[in-house]
Motif scaffolding. Structure first.
Motif, mmCIF file in Angstrom:
data_model
loop_
_atom_site.group_PDB
_atom_site.id
_atom_site.type_symbol
_atom_site.label_atom_id
_atom_site.label_comp_id
_atom_site.label_asym_id
_atom_site.label_seq_id
_atom_site.Cartn_x
_atom_site.Cartn_y
_atom_site.Cartn_z
ATOM 1 N N ILE A 42 44.291 39.114 127.823
ATOM 2 C CA ILE A 42 44.005 38.475 126.537
ATOM 3 C C ILE A 42 45.338 37.956 126.016
ATOM 4 O O ILE A 42 46.250 38.720 125.737
ATOM 5 C CB ILE A 42 43.356 39.467 125.554
ATOM 6 C CG1 ILE A 42 42.096 40.071 126.188
ATOM 7 C CG2 ILE A 42 42.999 38.755 124.240
ATOM 8 C CD1 ILE A 42 41.503 41.221 125.423
ATOM 9 N N LEU A 43 45.436 36.631 125.934
ATOM 10 C CA LEU A 43 46.747 36.012 125.683
ATOM 11 C C LEU A 43 46.866 35.547 124.238
ATOM 12 O O LEU A 43 45.866 35.289 123.576
ATOM 13 C CB LEU A 43 46.887 34.791 126.599
ATOM 14 C CG LEU A 43 46.622 35.027 128.093
ATOM 15 C CD1 LEU A 43 46.687 33.706 128.842
ATOM 16 C CD2 LEU A 43 47.629 36.013 128.659
ATOM 17 N N PRO A 44 48.118 35.390 123.767
ATOM 18 C CA PRO A 44 48.289 34.709 122.488
ATOM 19 C C PRO A 44 47.964 33.228 122.671
ATOM 20 O O PRO A 44 48.201 32.711 123.763
ATOM 21 C CB PRO A 44 49.783 34.893 122.179
ATOM 22 C CG PRO A 44 50.440 35.194 123.479
ATOM 23 C CD PRO A 44 49.397 35.788 124.362
ATOM 24 N N PRO A 45 47.390 32.493 121.737
ATOM 25 C CA PRO A 45 47.121 32.953 120.378
ATOM 26 C C PRO A 45 45.782 33.677 120.217
ATOM 27 O O PRO A 45 45.430 34.063 119.119
ATOM 28 C CB PRO A 45 47.104 31.645 119.584
ATOM 29 C CG PRO A 45 46.573 30.631 120.546
ATOM 30 C CD PRO A 45 47.057 31.048 121.894
ATOM 31 N N GLU A 46 45.019 33.870 121.342
ATOM 32 C CA GLU A 46 43.704 34.488 121.174
ATOM 33 C C GLU A 46 43.812 35.917 120.648
ATOM 34 O O GLU A 46 42.906 36.417 119.975
ATOM 35 C CB GLU A 46 42.953 34.474 122.500
ATOM 36 C CG GLU A 46 41.453 34.541 122.290
ATOM 37 C CD GLU A 46 40.693 34.766 123.571
ATOM 38 O OE1 GLU A 46 41.043 34.122 124.566
ATOM 39 O OE2 GLU A 46 39.768 35.595 123.548
ATOM 40 N N THR A 47 44.940 36.560 120.936
ATOM 41 C CA THR A 47 45.113 37.932 120.447
ATOM 42 C C THR A 47 45.020 37.995 118.916
ATOM 43 O O THR A 47 44.695 39.035 118.363
ATOM 44 C CB THR A 47 46.469 38.499 120.911
ATOM 45 O OG1 THR A 47 47.435 37.459 120.890
ATOM 46 C CG2 THR A 47 46.369 39.045 122.318
ATOM 47 N N ARG A 48 45.294 36.869 118.264
ATOM 48 C CA ARG A 48 45.163 36.864 116.790
ATOM 49 C C ARG A 48 43.734 37.119 116.363
ATOM 50 O O ARG A 48 43.471 37.810 115.390
ATOM 51 C CB ARG A 48 45.589 35.511 116.223
ATOM 52 C CG ARG A 48 47.066 35.324 116.255
ATOM 53 C CD ARG A 48 47.420 34.030 115.578
ATOM 54 N NE ARG A 48 48.707 33.592 116.050
ATOM 55 C CZ ARG A 48 49.111 32.340 116.061
ATOM 56 N NH1 ARG A 48 48.330 31.393 115.604
ATOM 57 N NH2 ARG A 48 50.300 32.043 116.502
ATOM 58 N N HIS A 49 42.783 36.513 117.100
ATOM 59 C CA HIS A 49 41.380 36.769 116.796
ATOM 60 C C HIS A 49 41.059 38.253 116.958
ATOM 61 O O HIS A 49 40.318 38.828 116.176
ATOM 62 C CB HIS A 49 40.472 35.956 117.730
ATOM 63 C CG HIS A 49 40.135 34.608 117.197
ATOM 64 N ND1 HIS A 49 40.799 33.475 117.575
ATOM 65 C CD2 HIS A 49 39.197 34.226 116.294
ATOM 66 C CE1 HIS A 49 40.290 32.450 116.934
ATOM 67 N NE2 HIS A 49 39.328 32.867 116.149
ATOM 68 N N TRP A 50 41.642 38.833 117.996
ATOM 69 C CA TRP A 50 41.391 40.261 118.242
ATOM 70 C C TRP A 50 41.950 41.107 117.109
ATOM 71 O O TRP A 50 41.278 41.996 116.590
ATOM 72 C CB TRP A 50 42.018 40.674 119.586
ATOM 73 C CG TRP A 50 41.180 40.200 120.728
ATOM 74 C CD1 TRP A 50 41.126 38.932 121.230
ATOM 75 C CD2 TRP A 50 40.231 40.964 121.467
ATOM 76 N NE1 TRP A 50 40.214 38.869 122.241
ATOM 77 C CE2 TRP A 50 39.655 40.098 122.418
ATOM 78 C CE3 TRP A 50 39.829 42.295 121.443
ATOM 79 C CZ2 TRP A 50 38.680 40.528 123.317
ATOM 80 C CZ3 TRP A 50 38.863 42.726 122.343
ATOM 81 C CH2 TRP A 50 38.305 41.839 123.259
ATOM 82 N N GLN A 51 43.195 40.801 116.738
ATOM 83 C CA GLN A 51 43.804 41.605 115.666
ATOM 84 C C GLN A 51 43.025 41.450 114.371
ATOM 85 O O GLN A 51 42.801 42.419 113.644
ATOM 86 C CB GLN A 51 45.253 41.163 115.450
ATOM 87 C CG GLN A 51 46.142 41.532 116.607
ATOM 88 C CD GLN A 51 47.555 41.018 116.439
ATOM 89 O OE1 GLN A 51 47.800 40.110 115.643
ATOM 90 N NE2 GLN A 51 48.478 41.589 117.171
ATOM 91 N N TYR A 52 42.617 40.223 114.119
ATOM 92 C CA TYR A 52 41.869 39.944 112.894
ATOM 93 C C TYR A 52 40.548 40.720 112.899
ATOM 94 O O TYR A 52 40.222 41.423 111.936
ATOM 95 C CB TYR A 52 41.628 38.434 112.813
ATOM 96 C CG TYR A 52 40.816 37.981 111.631
ATOM 97 C CD1 TYR A 52 41.330 38.044 110.346
ATOM 98 C CD2 TYR A 52 39.536 37.464 111.815
ATOM 99 C CE1 TYR A 52 40.580 37.613 109.263
ATOM 100 C CE2 TYR A 52 38.776 37.032 110.732
ATOM 101 C CZ TYR A 52 39.306 37.107 109.466
ATOM 102 O OH TYR A 52 38.567 36.685 108.394
#
Ligand code: ATP
Ligand code: MG
Length: 427
Positions: A14-24
């Motif tokens: 799971i790469l950035p920037p998709e990790t932002r969705h995960w953190q959110y």
């Protein structure tokens, strides 16, 4: 050249920037769950294979064909956890959390199933789950479901999902129903597929959950579990519907909703979407009053749900929910050489000490100021902080706005901290 090693099929980076969705998404789960009095529990990823055989049921997709099981160096049969409820109950019994107690727990993390990878279905995937112990319901069933509705709301995907509910009755009433179902299915034996024939004697209820469209008609005509419910389960189910209606949580009754695991009793539910193709179940849950005793504990009421995080995030992305802004740096610090960099390193630490929420990137790798400004701009930062020879001599710093028309300013360190504090808090 050595050959490149790739990730195991179905196990995603799971790469950035998709990790932002995960953190959110994860922050919403944590916030809402803890806001309802659920406490986090962290469980191991490996368990004894027997735990899953005994809890999930021998004749289920998971145990029959999806588990990552292996024998370790001590000849122990171990399995990468395919789901979390069994581990949570195991831990609860082992540490005395369940005996005569009410517990509201939650956890999140990776799970493993050897399935055919496709959109929304992977071999390593993630769930965020809640489990409650010690409450008979149906009040808690309603609270748990309405909490899942709130989660979907806060995640921004509530308009795209529908709640389906059903009751599986008690284990006893299910036995009576099972006989009626087997009688019916045996009368249609010639129309069943291989999978269903295999399940006819061992686990006929699972046939209701078949994804084979050719079985739709037979399943549609089958006797309904809801018509065979015992009085207690029926009352429980009716009261749950009343509570949900009162709370404004709309639902559909799906009489064929049986869930993939054997341990469920009474209430079962799923949140489904038609936006993700075949993998439409975002969240699934229900009551499993028999499981604690089945795993060696004193009988205790229990229920829970699991959100599939990949599917939840796919749906959020499809719904156009962006989480870009939250992670943009506030400032990017540029310097004109080694001495200035040393000052910059100190300044960075000073500012971080003053401003807990500051997101500051310190430019590393040298290069001309022009080049560094380009990087500052590309980073999305609102400000560039500059330390050059002039600033070093005056013990000051310059700050330049990158996203709005403001004059460049020269400030002392503590003035800069104050300036940034005001800018950050406005965001
Ligand atoms: P399905 O019918 O889609 O196989 P399931 O009944 O096996 O789902 P559960 O065991 O109830 O799934 O797991 C809860 C949730 O976890 C599912 O609703 C789904 O969102 C997610 N999930 C399950 N298996 C996978 C997988 N292999 N990849 C991604 N998400 C999954
Ligand atoms: Mg499955």
């Amino acid at each position: 050249m050595p050959t490149m090693i790739q990730a195991v099929r179905g196990m995603n980076d799971i790469l950035p920037p998709e990790t932002r969705h995960w953190q959110y998404a994860e922050s919403i789960f944590r916030h809402i769950l803890q806001g309802h009095g659920y406490q986090e529990i962290r469980l191991p990823i490996l368990e004894k294979t027997e735990l899953f055989n005994r809890s999930i049921g021998e004749v289920t997709d998971i145990v029959e064909k999806e588990m990552y099981s292996f024998v370790d160096r001590n000849e122990e049969n171990l399995t990468l956890r395919p789901e979390g409820t069994a581990s949570c109950v195991r831990a609860g019994i082992e540490h005395g959390l369940l005996y005569n107690q009410i517990q509201r727990l939650w956890y999140t993390g990776p799970f493993f199933r050897h399935e055919r990878p496709q959109k929304g279905r992977y071999r390593q995937f993630h769930q965020c789950s809640a489990e409650v112990f010690g409450l008979l319901g149906p009040d808690i069933d309603a609270e748990l479901i309405s909490m899942s509705a709130l989660l979907l709301e806060k995640l921004g995907v509530r308009p795209y999902v529908t709640l389906q509910i059903n009751s599986l009755g008690t284990l006893q009433s299910r036995k009576i129903y099972r006989d009626a179902l087997v009688r019916y299915l045996k009368a249609h034996e010639k129309d069943l597929d291989q999978d269903s024939l295999k399940r006819l004697n061992k686990n006929p209820l699972r046939i209701l959950d078949s994804k084979n469209p050719e079985l739709k008609k037979i399943i549609g005509g089958a006797p309904k579990l809801l018509d065979h419910l015992d009085e207690d389960s029926l009352k429980h189910f009716e009261k749950l519907q009343e509570y949900l209606t009162d709370a404004g949580v709309s639902f559909e009754i799906n009489p064929n909703l049986v869930r993939g695991l054997d341990y469920y009793t009474k209430t079962v539910f799923e949140w489904v979407t038609d936006k993700l193709g075949a993998q439409g179940t975002i969240c699934a849950g229900g009551r499993y009053d028999g499981l604690v005793a089945q795993l060696g504990g004193k009988p205790n009421y229990a229920l829970g749900f699991s959100f599939g995080m990949e599917r939840t995030i796919l749906l959020m992305q499809q719904a156009g929910i962006t989480c870009e802004e939250a992670a943009m740096p506030h400032a990017y610090l540029v310097t004109d050489g080694e001495e200035s960099f040393a000052e910059g390193l100190k300044l960075g630490n000073y500012l971080r000490g003053k401003l807990d929420d500051l997101r500051l990137i310190l430019h590393c790798g040298g290069g001309s100021l022009k080049n560094q400004f380009k990087k500052a701009d590309k980073s999305g930062a609102q400000f560039a902080i500059i330390i050059g020879e002039h600033e070093r001599k005056n013990h000051s710093v310059s700050i330049k706005a990158l996203r709005e028309e403001l004059p460049q300013q020269t400030l002392f360190q503590d003035e800069l901290a104050e300036y940034l504090r005001l800018k950050i808090s406005k965001k």
